[in-house]
Every structure is written in C-alpha cells, then in structure tokens.
Design an enzyme around this catalytic site. Structure first.
Site, PDB file in Angstrom:
ATOM      1  N   ARG A 274       0.866  -1.182   0.000  1.00 11.34           N
ATOM      2  CA  ARG A 274       0.000   0.000   0.000  1.00 11.34           C
ATOM      3  C   ARG A 274       0.902   1.230   0.000  1.00 11.34           C
ATOM      4  O   ARG A 274       1.945   1.256   0.675  1.00 11.34           O
ATOM      5  CB  ARG A 274      -0.904   0.037   1.241  1.00 11.34           C
ATOM      6  CG  ARG A 274      -2.085  -0.922   1.190  1.00 11.34           C
ATOM      7  CD  ARG A 274      -3.155  -0.489   0.191  1.00 11.34           C
ATOM      8  NE  ARG A 274      -4.309  -1.385   0.184  1.00 11.34           N
ATOM      9  CZ  ARG A 274      -4.458  -2.445  -0.606  1.00 11.34           C
ATOM     10  NH1 ARG A 274      -3.502  -2.755  -1.489  1.00 11.34           N
ATOM     11  NH2 ARG A 274      -5.547  -3.197  -0.545  1.00 11.34           N
ATOM     12  N   GLU A 303      -2.896   7.914  -3.843  1.00  7.79           N
ATOM     13  CA  GLU A 303      -3.389   7.345  -5.087  1.00  7.79           C
ATOM     14  C   GLU A 303      -4.687   7.997  -5.551  1.00  7.79           C
ATOM     15  O   GLU A 303      -5.566   8.177  -4.694  1.00  7.79           O
ATOM     16  CB  GLU A 303      -3.652   5.852  -4.827  1.00  7.79           C
ATOM     17  CG  GLU A 303      -3.151   4.943  -5.882  1.00  7.79           C
ATOM     18  CD  GLU A 303      -3.149   3.513  -5.398  1.00  7.79           C
ATOM     19  OE1 GLU A 303      -2.209   3.139  -4.683  1.00  7.79           O
ATOM     20  OE2 GLU A 303      -4.089   2.785  -5.734  1.00  7.79           O
ATOM     21  N   HIS A 321      -1.543   0.361  -9.705  1.00 13.41           N
ATOM     22  CA  HIS A 321      -2.183  -0.543  -8.739  1.00 13.41           C
ATOM     23  C   HIS A 321      -2.827  -1.749  -9.450  1.00 13.41           C
ATOM     24  O   HIS A 321      -4.042  -1.949  -9.376  1.00 13.41           O
ATOM     25  CB  HIS A 321      -3.229   0.215  -7.906  1.00 13.41           C
ATOM     26  CG  HIS A 321      -3.502  -0.480  -6.592  1.00 13.41           C
ATOM     27  ND1 HIS A 321      -3.877   0.181  -5.451  1.00 13.41           N
ATOM     28  CD2 HIS A 321      -3.462  -1.794  -6.244  1.00 13.41           C
ATOM     29  CE1 HIS A 321      -4.056  -0.680  -4.471  1.00 13.41           C
ATOM     30  NE2 HIS A 321      -3.807  -1.893  -4.937  1.00 13.41           N
TER      31      HIS A 321
HETATM   32  P1  NAP Z   1      -0.770 -11.457   5.007  1.00 14.75           P
HETATM   33  O1  NAP Z   1      -0.702 -12.875   4.580  1.00 14.75           O
HETATM   34  O2  NAP Z   1      -1.669 -11.077   6.126  1.00 14.75           O
HETATM   35  O3  NAP Z   1       0.723 -10.982   5.334  1.00 14.75           O
HETATM   36  C1  NAP Z   1       1.022  -9.791   5.955  1.00 14.75           C
HETATM   37  C2  NAP Z   1       2.352  -9.951   6.671  1.00 14.75           C
HETATM   38  O4  NAP Z   1       2.727  -8.699   7.216  1.00 14.75           O
HETATM   39  C3  NAP Z   1       2.336 -10.948   7.805  1.00 14.75           C
HETATM   40  O5  NAP Z   1       3.456 -11.761   7.666  1.00 14.75           O
HETATM   41  C4  NAP Z   1       2.437 -10.089   9.054  1.00 14.75           C
HETATM   42  O6  NAP Z   1       3.140 -10.889   9.956  1.00 14.75           O
HETATM   43  C5  NAP Z   1       3.237  -8.905   8.539  1.00 14.75           C
HETATM   44  N1  NAP Z   1       3.038  -7.680   9.313  1.00 14.75           N
HETATM   45  C6  NAP Z   1       1.894  -7.097   9.704  1.00 14.75           C
HETATM   46  N2  NAP Z   1       2.133  -5.954  10.362  1.00 14.75           N
HETATM   47  C7  NAP Z   1       3.470  -5.818  10.393  1.00 14.75           C
HETATM   48  C8  NAP Z   1       4.348  -4.842  10.934  1.00 14.75           C
HETATM   49  N3  NAP Z   1       3.883  -3.799  11.602  1.00 14.75           N
HETATM   50  N4  NAP Z   1       5.672  -5.005  10.765  1.00 14.75           N
HETATM   51  C9  NAP Z   1       6.157  -6.089  10.109  1.00 14.75           C
HETATM   52  N5  NAP Z   1       5.388  -7.031   9.572  1.00 14.75           N
HETATM   53  C10 NAP Z   1       4.059  -6.912   9.716  1.00 14.75           C
HETATM   54  O7  NAP Z   1      -1.194 -10.528   3.798  1.00 14.75           O
HETATM   55  P2  NAP Z   1      -0.980 -10.789   2.228  1.00 14.75           P
HETATM   56  O8  NAP Z   1      -2.103 -11.580   1.694  1.00 14.75           O
HETATM   57  O9  NAP Z   1       0.407 -11.271   2.019  1.00 14.75           O
HETATM   58  O10 NAP Z   1      -1.143  -9.279   1.692  1.00 14.75           O
HETATM   59  C11 NAP Z   1      -0.270  -8.263   2.112  1.00 14.75           C
HETATM   60  C12 NAP Z   1      -0.734  -6.910   1.654  1.00 14.75           C
HETATM   61  O11 NAP Z   1      -0.510  -6.783   0.252  1.00 14.75           O
HETATM   62  C13 NAP Z   1      -2.235  -6.652   1.813  1.00 14.75           C
HETATM   63  O12 NAP Z   1      -2.556  -6.200   3.096  1.00 14.75           O
HETATM   64  C14 NAP Z   1      -2.512  -5.602   0.753  1.00 14.75           C
HETATM   65  O13 NAP Z   1      -2.467  -4.310   1.313  1.00 14.75           O
HETATM   66  C15 NAP Z   1      -1.377  -5.772  -0.250  1.00 14.75           C
HETATM   67  N6  NAP Z   1      -1.858  -6.193  -1.577  1.00 14.75           N
HETATM   68  C16 NAP Z   1      -1.683  -5.356  -2.640  1.00 14.75           C
HETATM   69  C17 NAP Z   1      -2.111  -5.751  -3.890  1.00 14.75           C
HETATM   70  C18 NAP Z   1      -1.934  -4.868  -5.083  1.00 14.75           C
HETATM   71  O14 NAP Z   1      -2.780  -4.869  -5.966  1.00 14.75           O
HETATM   72  N7  NAP Z   1      -0.858  -4.137  -5.197  1.00 14.75           N
HETATM   73  C19 NAP Z   1      -2.722  -7.000  -4.073  1.00 14.75           C
HETATM   74  C20 NAP Z   1      -2.866  -7.808  -2.967  1.00 14.75           C
HETATM   75  C21 NAP Z   1      -2.436  -7.395  -1.725  1.00 14.75           C
HETATM   76  P3  NAP Z   1       3.117 -10.670  11.534  1.00 14.75           P
HETATM   77  O15 NAP Z   1       1.662 -10.463  11.901  1.00 14.75           O
HETATM   78  O16 NAP Z   1       3.732 -11.887  12.059  1.00 14.75           O
HETATM   79  O17 NAP Z   1       3.941  -9.475  11.712  1.00 14.75           O
END
Ligand code: NAP
Length: 355
Positions: A274, A303, A321
């Site tokens: 994000r 954005e 995006h």
């Molecule tokens: P996920 O499986 O929930 O992974 C998020 C990771 O971030 C977890 O490993 C979490 O681990 C870690 N985390 C959370 N808060 C943190 C912090 N303060 N410091 C360090 N690590 C932290 O989510 P995902 O499915 O991989 O998706 C991740 C993000 O990608 C989404 O939230 C979304 O915003 C973005 N995304 C963007 C697009 C796009 O079109 N560009 C598409 C899909 C997703 P811990 O809780 O152990 O820290």
C-alpha cells in the site's frame, strides 16, 4: 427339567445375542454411510423464506455491488436468490455491500446503512474499512485472501526485474528512436541472480515472492512483527527490498528517509503493498539524490496522485495498482467476496471474516 436347566438358558441367551450381534454387524457394514455423510455435508440451496426470516426486513435480501466488480460475483449472488443492484456507493436499503478498495467505508458511512449485515471488500487489504466502527455496529467485514497471492507476487517480481534492468527506460528509448546501435554501456542495469532480497511482511504474498526469488538463486531475508531479520539489518543487507505488510497505523511510513538511508546506494525498493507504507516525498528525494538506485511501485501514497517529482524520475518504474489485475484473479476475488456475502446473509460462518 434337564431342558430348562439354568445352564441351558444361559447358553440360549448367549446364542441369541451372538446372532443379533452378527445381524447388527451386517446391517452396519451394509449401511450406505457415504450417502449419509454426503447428505449432511451437502450445501443447501437458499430458500427465500428462512433468509427473509433471518434478514427480517424485506422479502428478498438486497446486495449492493459496486460498479466494476466482475460479473462472477453477480452469478454467485443470484444463484443464492439474492437481489443484486449494481452501482454507486449507496447502501441505504442494502443488506450487504460488495465494495472495492477505493471505497472509503468509515464510521459515518456505516452509520447511514441501518440494514447492512456485511461489507465484503474485493481485496485482501481492508485499510479502507473502519473495522472498529463495523464491529461496534455489528456489521461483519470480509476480504479476499489467497486467490490474489500469485498474481500480486508475479507483479512484485516483474517490478523488481523491470527496475533492476531499466525496462521502462528501455521501452521509451526504443520507441523514442534513440536506439541507433548496440554499445557496451547501453542500458546497463543491476544484477538480480544471486543477490539478496529482503521481504518486509512474511505473509502469503511475501512468501510467494520468496518462491520466485529461489528461481533466481537469491538469498532471502524476511522481516515480520513475529520475527525474522530486524528491519534495520534487512535494509542494510538487501540488494532488493520488497514490501508486503498490510497498511495499519503501525506500518504507515514504515519506510521513510531514515530507512531509505540504511539501504545500499545500489539497492532497489519494490512496493506492491500500500502506498502510505512509504513516505513518498522521502522516496523521491532518495531516488533523485542516489540514496538508493531505483524503485518499482504499484501503489502510491495519495493514489492516484503521484508525489511531486515522481513522474520525472528515470529510475522508477510505475504501475497503476495492478497487483491482482489478471482476468482469472479478479473473477476469483469477485466470487470469494460474493460467497462471503451469501454466508453472512444465511447466518453461516463467513469464510474470510476479518471483523
Ligand atoms: P498477510 O498474509 O496477512 O501478510 C502480511 C504480513 O505482514 C504478515 O506476515 C504479518 O506478519 C506482517 N506484518 C503485519 N504488520 C506488520 C508490521 N507492523 N511489521 C512487520 N510485519 C508486519 O497478507 P498478504 O495476503 O500477504 O497481503 C499483504 C498486503 O498486500 C495486503 O494487506 C494488501 O495491502 C497488499 N496487496 C496489494 C495488492 C496490489 O494490488 N498491489 C494485491 C494484494 C495485496 P506478523 O503479523 O507476524 O507481523
């Protein structure tokens, strides 16, 4: 007397029990257990009266689907006998909302939606929804994880390669007629194979990016709240840093001037998570002054606007995006969001409930 002895009576009883046990055993073995299991496991079609009873407000539950959501969602919703209205963000009479990540679902919006049972976000991130307000009002919130993991990881790696090998510059150069012949220095970029990749956020997408990096024989470092390499160390050691944390108060400006300053001057930053996770003004400055070498960005702080100076930088690859933008992925996201709504309106557990 002999015929009615207690011994004989006991033996007769034993035989009767033995026979009936054999009969029960046969019955048990012949019974069609799989059919019984299938009967209880089979998804029930949604009859209108019980749904009306649960929702309690209209003859048929109404779902507001935001313009642009793939048709796949509507098919799922209509198959469940729900009334679907497609259009703007207007939920005054809706029991459910299927919305987009660009929809700001705040406390004020939710307070104006008295019938709303669920906000189904067609995204894995839910930073556009006030989760606390939804919880207070008893409105469920769901997302669409997993189905977009590979597409987003693919794009992160595409940006990494494009930024390292100056692909956007190369395309412009050739189109602009600049290519008049091969020279040894033309379009010199950075090596990817065998270099170190730092992944910030070791969740679904972060791990999927790591899988791709293995094909490039990269050393992979992970940082997450729950462990891994501390962020300062990861920034110092990595040739490429890819961000995959959700946007939260904790991760807003996680990468600012100080963090960029820790990175190698030859390093590349990739952000497909994000926009506000990176202080974009600080990034523009770092790219302009050589604090880091390049960046690949799919998301932006305000954005669709870009930070001042961003569009003029030659060392950044920009995408609008499109992390999850493949035909199949977007259709699956729409379906998953629709299934979340159907479950919520049936009073069943919501598969991807986040609040
Ligand atoms: P996920 O499986 O929930 O992974 C998020 C990771 O971030 C977890 O490993 C979490 O681990 C870690 N985390 C959370 N808060 C943190 C912090 N303060 N410091 C360090 N690590 C932290 O989510 P995902 O499915 O991989 O998706 C991740 C993000 O990608 C989404 O939230 C979304 O915003 C973005 N995304 C963007 C697009 C796009 O079109 N560009 C598409 C899909 C997703 P811990 O809780 O152990 O820290």
């Amino acid at each position: 007397m002999f015929l009615d002895s207690p011994r004989l009576r006991r033996s007769r009883t034993r035989r009767v029990f033995a026979l009936s046990f054999a009969r029960w055993r046969t019955l048990f073995l012949r019974f069609r257990w799989p059919s019984l299991v299938a009967f209880f496991m089979a998804p029930r079609s949604l009859p209108t009266p019980p749904l009306v009873h649960k929702v309690g407000l209209s003859p048929v539950a109404r779902v507001r689907v935001r313009t642009g959501v793939p048709e796949a969602a509507e098919r799922v919703l209509r198959a469940a006998a729900l009334e679907v209205e497609t259009g703007a963000l207007d939920v005054a009479g809706a029991d459910a909302l299927l919305c987009l990540l660009t929809d700001r679902i705040d406390a004020e919006f939710l307070a104006g939606a008295p019938r709303l049972r669920i906000v189904a976000n067609m995204a894995v991130g839910t930073d556009n929804v006030d989760l606390a307000a939804a919880a207070r009002l008893g409105i469920a919130v769901s997302n669409t994880p997993d189905v977009l993991t590979d597409a987003t990881a693919d794009l992160a790696f595409a940006l990494l390669l494009a930024a390292a090998r100056r692909l956007a510059w190369a395309d412009r150069y050739v189109r602009g007629g600049g290519f008049v012949g091969w020279t040894p220095e033309l379009g010199i970029g950075l090596d990817v194979t065998g270099r170190t990749l730092g992944i910030v956020g070791a969740g679904r997408i972060g791990r999927a990016v790591a899988e791709r990096a293995r094909g490039f024989r990269m050393e992979v470092l992970f940082h997450a709240r729950s462990g891994g390499t501390p962020l300062p160390e990861l920034l110092e050691r990595s040739d490429f840093v890819s961000l995959h944390v959700p946007l939260s108060p904790e991760t807003r400006h996680l990468i600012g001037a100080r963090e960029l300053g820790r990175m190698k001057p030859s390093a590349v930053l990739v952000n497909t998570a994000r926009g506000p996770i990176v202080d974009e003004a600080a990034l523009v400055h770092a790219l302009r002054t050589g604090v880091i070498a390049a960046a690949g960005l799919d998301v932006f702080e305000r954005e669709p606007a870009l930070a001042e100076g961003m569009r003029d930088l030659p060392n950044v690859v920009l995408a609008p995006h499109i992390g999850s933008a493949t035909i199949a992925t977007r259709a699956r996201m729409a379906e998953v969001a629709a299934h979340n709504i159907v479950a919520a309106l049936r009073g069943e557990p919501i598969p991807n409930r986040v609040a």
